[in-house]
Design a protein around this motif. Structure first.
Motif, PDB file in Angstrom:
ATOM      1  N   GLN A 150       0.829  -1.209   0.000  1.00  0.00           N
ATOM      2  CA  GLN A 150       0.000   0.000   0.000  1.00  0.00           C
ATOM      3  C   GLN A 150       0.862   1.258   0.000  1.00  0.00           C
ATOM      4  O   GLN A 150       0.323   2.354   0.051  1.00  0.00           O
ATOM      5  N   ASP A 151       2.181   1.089  -0.041  1.00  0.00           N
ATOM      6  CA  ASP A 151       3.032   2.269  -0.035  1.00  0.00           C
ATOM      7  C   ASP A 151       3.902   2.343  -1.287  1.00  0.00           C
ATOM      8  O   ASP A 151       3.805   1.502  -2.176  1.00  0.00           O
ATOM      9  N   HIS A 152       4.712   3.377  -1.322  1.00  0.00           N
ATOM     10  CA  HIS A 152       5.479   3.746  -2.509  1.00  0.00           C
ATOM     11  C   HIS A 152       6.923   3.994  -2.070  1.00  0.00           C
ATOM     12  O   HIS A 152       7.152   4.571  -1.005  1.00  0.00           O
ATOM     13  N   THR A 153       7.877   3.569  -2.886  1.00  0.00           N
ATOM     14  CA  THR A 153       9.282   3.630  -2.496  1.00  0.00           C
ATOM     15  C   THR A 153      10.113   4.334  -3.565  1.00  0.00           C
ATOM     16  O   THR A 153       9.958   4.067  -4.753  1.00  0.00           O
ATOM     17  N   ILE A 154      11.005   5.209  -3.110  1.00  0.00           N
ATOM     18  CA  ILE A 154      11.959   5.862  -4.009  1.00  0.00           C
ATOM     19  C   ILE A 154      13.297   5.159  -3.858  1.00  0.00           C
ATOM     20  O   ILE A 154      13.775   4.941  -2.743  1.00  0.00           O
ATOM     21  N   HIS A 155      13.903   4.815  -5.006  1.00  0.00           N
ATOM     22  CA  HIS A 155      15.196   4.151  -5.057  1.00  0.00           C
ATOM     23  C   HIS A 155      16.168   5.043  -5.831  1.00  0.00           C
ATOM     24  O   HIS A 155      15.819   5.574  -6.890  1.00  0.00           O
ATOM     25  N   VAL A 156      17.383   5.177  -5.313  1.00  0.00           N
ATOM     26  CA  VAL A 156      18.447   5.903  -5.997  1.00  0.00           C
ATOM     27  C   VAL A 156      19.465   4.864  -6.468  1.00  0.00           C
ATOM     28  O   VAL A 156      19.883   4.010  -5.693  1.00  0.00           O
ATOM     29  N   HIS A 157      19.839   4.937  -7.728  1.00  0.00           N
ATOM     30  CA  HIS A 157      20.779   3.981  -8.306  1.00  0.00           C
ATOM     31  C   HIS A 157      22.200   4.537  -8.253  1.00  0.00           C
ATOM     32  O   HIS A 157      22.424   5.717  -8.544  1.00  0.00           O
ATOM     33  N   THR A 158      23.137   3.662  -7.919  1.00  0.00           N
ATOM     34  CA  THR A 158      24.559   4.015  -7.926  1.00  0.00           C
ATOM     35  C   THR A 158      25.336   2.843  -8.529  1.00  0.00           C
ATOM     36  O   THR A 158      24.758   1.804  -8.835  1.00  0.00           O
ATOM     37  N   ASP A 159      26.644   3.015  -8.602  1.00  0.00           N
ATOM     38  CA  ASP A 159      27.481   1.921  -9.099  1.00  0.00           C
ATOM     39  C   ASP A 159      27.845   0.946  -7.987  1.00  0.00           C
ATOM     40  O   ASP A 159      28.434  -0.097  -8.243  1.00  0.00           O
ATOM     41  N   GLY A 160      27.501   1.271  -6.750  1.00  0.00           N
ATOM     42  CA  GLY A 160      27.804   0.400  -5.626  1.00  0.00           C
ATOM     43  C   GLY A 160      29.252   0.469  -5.169  1.00  0.00           C
ATOM     44  O   GLY A 160      29.649  -0.232  -4.243  1.00  0.00           O
TER      45      GLY A 160
END
Length: 188
Positions: A150-160
């Motif tokens: 029921q929720d929403h998630t923001i993901h930030v991408h990196t090279d790790g």
């Protein structure tokens, strides 16, 4: 092909709050030439109709497999529901209408940015286009909609690589978020 490390930095049950946070992150990023990609599983004719209005020429295939229907074969998507939508390289202004169109459907919207900026005070160098992505998962906790919620998630991408955690923390701080500890591998 390589992968990015997509770190979850913001989770909320309020979609408007998630959209506002995405806007803040987009204002930080270099969006010159940026594009947006869409992914969802559509189950109903109503959602399909709304999504098609936002994304004419939508790329899709039947959940059961392409042999059961696809845009590539010229099939009618409403006759093949449920369908998977994978649509790429759209203008940024399609993101928010798509989010509205999917309603309660689990979906992922990925912004392919030109760069994350240099931040001298945080000792962060420019991150090139290869690892400058931002994903909002709507009604799902993961990038691939395996965990509907029921929720929403923001993901930030990196090279790790070393130092990428600082970038993630810095970006999370811009929106009042924090790293949740959840990181997923994402093909780029």
């Amino acid at each position: 092909m390589s992968n990015s490390a997509a770190a979850a930095i913001f989770v909320t049950a309020e979609l408007d709050k998630a959209i506002r946070a995405v806007r803040v992150l987009l204002a930080v990023a270099d969006v010159t030439g940026a594009e947006v990609d869409f992914e969802a599983t559509i189950h109903t004719p109503d959602v399909l109709s709304r999504v098609q209005a936002v994304l004419p020429g939508l790329e899709w295939w039947a959940v059961e497999g392409k042999e059961h229907g696809s845009s590539e074969a010229g099939d009618e998507p409403a006759e093949c529901l449920p369908i998977r939508v994978f649509d790429w390289c759209r203008p940024l202004d399609r993101a928010e209408p798509f989010i509205s169109a999917v309603a309660d459907t689990a979906a992922a919207i990925r912004w392919d940015l030109n760069a994350w900026p240099e931040v001298p005070e945080a000792n962060l160098e420019v991150v090139s286009q290869k690892y400058a992505y931002l994903t909002l998962t709507v009604n799902s906790r993961d990038l691939y909609q395996y965990e509907p919620s029921q929720d929403h998630t923001i993901h930030v991408h990196t090279d790790g690589a070393d130092g990428s955690d600082r970038r993630v923390e810095w970006l999370a701080g811009r929106i009042g978020g924090r790293t949740t500890g959840r990181v997923e591998s994402a093909p780029i």
